[in-house]
Design a protein around this motif. Structure first.
Motif, PDB file in Angstrom:
ATOM      1  N   ASP A 537       0.837  -1.195   0.000  1.00 38.50           N
ATOM      2  CA  ASP A 537       0.000   0.000   0.000  1.00 38.50           C
ATOM      3  C   ASP A 537       0.877   1.250   0.000  1.00 38.50           C
ATOM      4  OD1 ASP A 537      -2.358  -1.429   0.042  1.00 38.50           O
ATOM      5  OD2 ASP A 537      -2.439  -1.500   2.230  1.00 38.50           O
ATOM      6  N   TRP A 538       0.286   2.380  -0.406  1.00 40.90           N
ATOM      7  CA  TRP A 538       1.011   3.643  -0.378  1.00 40.90           C
ATOM      8  C   TRP A 538       1.199   4.101   1.067  1.00 40.90           C
ATOM      9  CZ3 TRP A 538       3.334   4.932  -4.624  1.00 40.90           C
ATOM     10  CH2 TRP A 538       2.788   4.569  -5.863  1.00 40.90           C
ATOM     11  N   PRO A 539       2.365   4.663   1.368  1.00 43.26           N
ATOM     12  CA  PRO A 539       2.563   5.220   2.712  1.00 43.26           C
ATOM     13  C   PRO A 539       1.592   6.372   2.965  1.00 43.26           C
ATOM     14  CG  PRO A 539       4.651   5.086   1.500  1.00 43.26           C
ATOM     15  CD  PRO A 539       3.554   4.808   0.521  1.00 43.26           C
ATOM     16  N   VAL A 540       1.312   6.627   4.253  1.00 45.36           N
ATOM     17  CA  VAL A 540       0.434   7.744   4.613  1.00 45.36           C
ATOM     18  C   VAL A 540       1.139   9.052   4.279  1.00 45.36           C
ATOM     19  CG1 VAL A 540      -0.714   8.927   6.521  1.00 45.36           C
ATOM     20  CG2 VAL A 540      -0.688   6.419   6.430  1.00 45.36           C
ATOM     21  N   VAL A 541       0.399   9.962   3.647  1.00 43.50           N
ATOM     22  CA  VAL A 541       0.943  11.260   3.233  1.00 43.50           C
ATOM     23  C   VAL A 541       0.240  12.352   4.023  1.00 43.50           C
ATOM     24  CG1 VAL A 541       1.181  12.887   1.319  1.00 43.50           C
ATOM     25  CG2 VAL A 541       1.507  10.432   0.920  1.00 43.50           C
TER      26      VAL A 541
END
Length: 762
Positions: A537-541
């Motif tokens: 998953d994409w890291p939290v931004v």
């Protein structure tokens, strides 16, 4: 051969040209009366009518487009589905084709690539998509055969998404723009200008579509003649080209940096669509009685000669005749320019050592992909090679038919056998030679290819490890002619007594019917996505802070920086589904120190967000903040984000791969600063990943490792400011001016939210 007219022109009845001046205005008014006006003439382009048909904004100049279909391949579709899933995706609202033509070789990356493929199949089942297995078709050939149609618009996550010869306006963009379509949102763009491409004459025997395309690219790339505009192909010369020939020219329009392309259509297009079982997709498209174009490219096809684009760009063109007549001088110039692009003084860029008996010897040829692997290209290459041998020395030739139906027909009509008898090797539908995933040449070898690009290292070499090879672009016919002469550069027009044979093509749709998963409008929410260990998953931004402190992590002063230099293709492709691991390759072939610098400053931002000591990992950062506070007392770690910035003169030429931007974001990138952006798609990628696309007209007053302070950035965006003050921070602050070109409301909100995922969640 090719003439450019930068002023506007009128095209009357498709074949009469009037230049935009008072004399023409008077003549047109006298001839057409009330049927003529400038505003009406602007609306008479094919492109205008198609765009307005797909525009949902109600404003004919500020477009909000919804597309008829989407297309992705296996380097991009995992990230797109993951992003859309994180944003609340329930089903694919329009046909979405997931092809597997880039990471096809599962030996590269082991099980990683096949995990991505099966993820794509599971996504097609869960959300209602169309899944094309590996080796069955390159992405754009499948879309031509099965999806394109007159008057349609298609969006693809590959820069060479171009189906204009079939009357389809297609656009290649980063994955974020496809995510918007999957969430039933729009593609927002100001109404682009339309440039006419007026074709006359008929190509000589041996001159192919790549020759025409390279000649046009050479004329319009460097001067930005069609940048972010639509190219509309018209004129009597269109009638003299087969549909496959037109497609071969059209796919290369991407290399001009235009936004999209479209051609007038005729009975040949109707026959092509009928052959593929889709006669209902035909519609006659022509410019209106009086049509206004914002510029004109006049091409006399009969004057085009076999061309070659030397390393390291499709616009670096010469006629093969000119090159062979001035070998030493031209190669010396190419070496000098290329050495600057290589950038490594210890790595010698060498071409003149390939001159043998006053002839240029090349070690490899490839005919492949969406540009070269079409049926007619392969047939005419086989006609030239028939009865000849490529020899048993260094020179090798690979041919990749663009789809399994094309391959099948070549086997059925015997042309595959002719190619094999010559010594050529036939391979399955695969885009690898175009981006460094297949047929990587040996060190210091020159490969001639009918593919789309010849950027530095795109063929798969690794300069950081002392390995460098080169690609020149040519048409399939001249590649075959060179193969006849055992690797000595030869124009197809110099091979005599060739009987060009293009047997009638029979499309075998059963090949697709039996293997392609057609799940559109049949989503099954109960199906589970199939993940592999490399699919992350994409890291939290975080959302954008009120102020920014940016460390300059790389300064690139090349005239143009390609996406391949921002994030290399080829051996990195196996990690496209793993944001953190892929990010380790960012700028690895251009600035190997960038990743370390970006990661180091990102530690301070992570500490800041988590309420820890942001200065512990970067001791110089506290001094920077103290210097800023002497002039801006209100800044603190609660209201000021910390990240990195890249400076490049003109970044983003080439691929649509969003990873050129997302990898910067994963490493803590908050901005790019450029004199201009090479393509709209790269700028869109930056915005969708929450990276500020700053423009700075003057030369940079900062260097690598300097810090830049951007105060009140949230307020500046919210207030729609196009220009703002920023400060280079050393012992004191020095003011610079940063600009941001026009942002739509959605683009502004995406930047404020931190990225497209955050915006969609909100």
């Amino acid at each position: 051969m090719i003439t450019l007219y930068n002023e506007g022109v009128y095209l009357v009845n498709g074949n009469e040209i009037y230049f935009n001046n008072s004399e023409s205005d008077a003549k047109l008014k006298e001839r057409f009366g009330n049927r003529y006006s400038l505003e009406d003439a602007k609306k008479n382009t094919i492109a205008y009518s198609i765009m307005q048909k797909h525009n949902t904004s109600g404003d004919e100049k500020s477009l909000k487009l919804k597309f008829d279909a989407l297309a992705s391949h296996d380097i991009t579709f995992v990230g797109i589905v993951q992003t859309a899933r994180a944003s609340g995706l329930e089903k694919f609202p329009i046909p979405y084709v997931l092809t597997n033509c880039h990471n096809s070789l599962c030996a590269v990356g082991g099980t990683i690539n096949e995990d991505d493929h099966l993820f794509g199949l599971s996504a097609a089942k869960k959300y209602g998509g169309i899944y094309v297995p590996a080796h069955f078709a390159v992405i754009h050939q499948y879309m031509r055969e099965m999806m394109a149609g007159c008057g349609k618009m298609i969006l693809g996550s590959d820069s060479h998404t171009r189906y204009g010869a079939l009357g389809t306006m297609a656009i290649g963009e980063g994955g974020g723009e496809l995510v918007k379509q999957l969430l039933s949102k729009t593609y927002d763009v100001q109404l682009p200008q339309v440039v006419g491409v007026y074709l006359t004459g008929k190509p000589q025997k041996g001159v192919g579509p790549q020759d025409v395309a390279l000649a046009i690219i050479g004329k319009v790339f460097k001067n930005g003649f069609v940048k972010n505009k639509v190219m509309e192909f018209v004129g009597p010369g269109v009638d003299n080209l087969s549909v496959e020939y037109r497609l071969g020219v059209d796919v290369m329009t991407t290399e001009t940096t235009c936004l999209s392309s479209v051609w007038k259509t005729d009975s040949k297009v109707k026959d092509y669509l009928t052959l593929h079982g889709r006669e209902n997709e035909y519609g006659e498209l022509n410019p209106g009685e009086v049509t206004y174009y914002d510029g004109l490219i006049c091409v006399d096809l009969s004057e085009i000669k076999p061309m070659i684009a030397m390393p390291f760009h499709p616009s670096n063109i010469y006629t093969i005749e000119e090159l062979n007549a001035n070998l030493d001088d031209i190669l010396a110039k190419v070496e000098q320019e290329g050495q600057k692009q290589v950038g490594n003084k210890n790595l010698k860029f060498s071409l003149r050592d390939k001159i043998v008996d006053n002839k240029l010897y090349v070690e490899q040829g490839c005919i492949a992909g969406c540009a070269g692997g079409n049926y007619e290209n392969v047939c005419e290459a086989a006609s030239i090679l028939d009865g000849h041998s490529i020899g048993n020395d260094e020179f090798a030739l690979s041919v990749y038919p663009s789809s399994q139906p094309v391959y099948y027909e070549l086997v059925q009509n015997g042309l595959a056998g002719k190619l094999m008898n010559s010594g050529a090797v036939l391979k399955t539908a695969f885009c690898g030679p175009c981006f460094g995933g297949g047929d990587t040449p040996a060190n210091n070898s020159l490969s001639i290819r009918h593919t789309t690009r010849n950027f530095p290292n795109r063929e798969g070499s690794k300069p950081n490890e002392g390995q460098l090879s080169y690609v020149a672009l040519m048409d399939a016919r001249s590649i075959a002619a060179t193969a006849v002469n055992k690797g000595f550069l030869t124009a197809a027009t110099d091979i005599e007594d060739v009987k060009y044979d293009i047997p009638k093509y029979y499309f075998n749709k059963k090949i697709y019917d039996d293997r392609v998963y057609g799940g559109f409008e049949k989503p099954d929410a109960e199906k589970e996505l199939r993940f592999g260990p490399n699919i992350k998953d994409w890291p939290v931004v975080p959302a954008l802070a009120d102020n920014l402190v940016l460390k300059v992590a790389s300064v690139i002063k090349d005239p143009v920086t390609t996406t391949d230099e921002l994030i290399p293709s080829g051996d990195t492709s196996a990690y496209r589904s793993n944001p953190l691991r892929l990010a380790e390759f960012t700028l690895s072939r251009k600035d190997p120190e960038y990743v370390g610098k970006a990661k180091q400053i990102h530690k301070s931002e992570e500490a800041r967000i988590n309420g820890k000591d942001a200065f512990e990992e970067n001791k110089d950062l506290e001094k920077v903040f103290n210097t800023i506070k002497e002039n801006f007392a209100d800044i603190n770690l609660e209201n000021t984000g910390i990240g990195s910035v890249i400076y490049a003169i003109k970044p983003g030429d080439g691929s649509a791969r969003e990873q050129a931007a997302s990898c910067q974001k994963v490493l803590g990138g908050y901005a790019n600063i450029a004199k201009e952006y090479a393509t709209k798609r790269y700028r869109s990628n930056l915005i969708n990943w929450g990276i500020l696309p700053f423009i700075m007209e003057e030369d940079p007053k900062f260097e690598c490792d300097d810090f830049i302070f951007v105060p009140n950035i949230r307020k500046a965006l919210s207030d729609k400011l196009s220009e703002m003050d920023a400060y280079v921070v050393r012992d004191k602050v020095e003011k610079i001016t940063l600009k941001i070109d026009r942002l739509s409301k959605d683009e502004t909100d995406i930047l404020l939210s931190g990225c497209l995922i955050n915006y969609n969640k909100r």
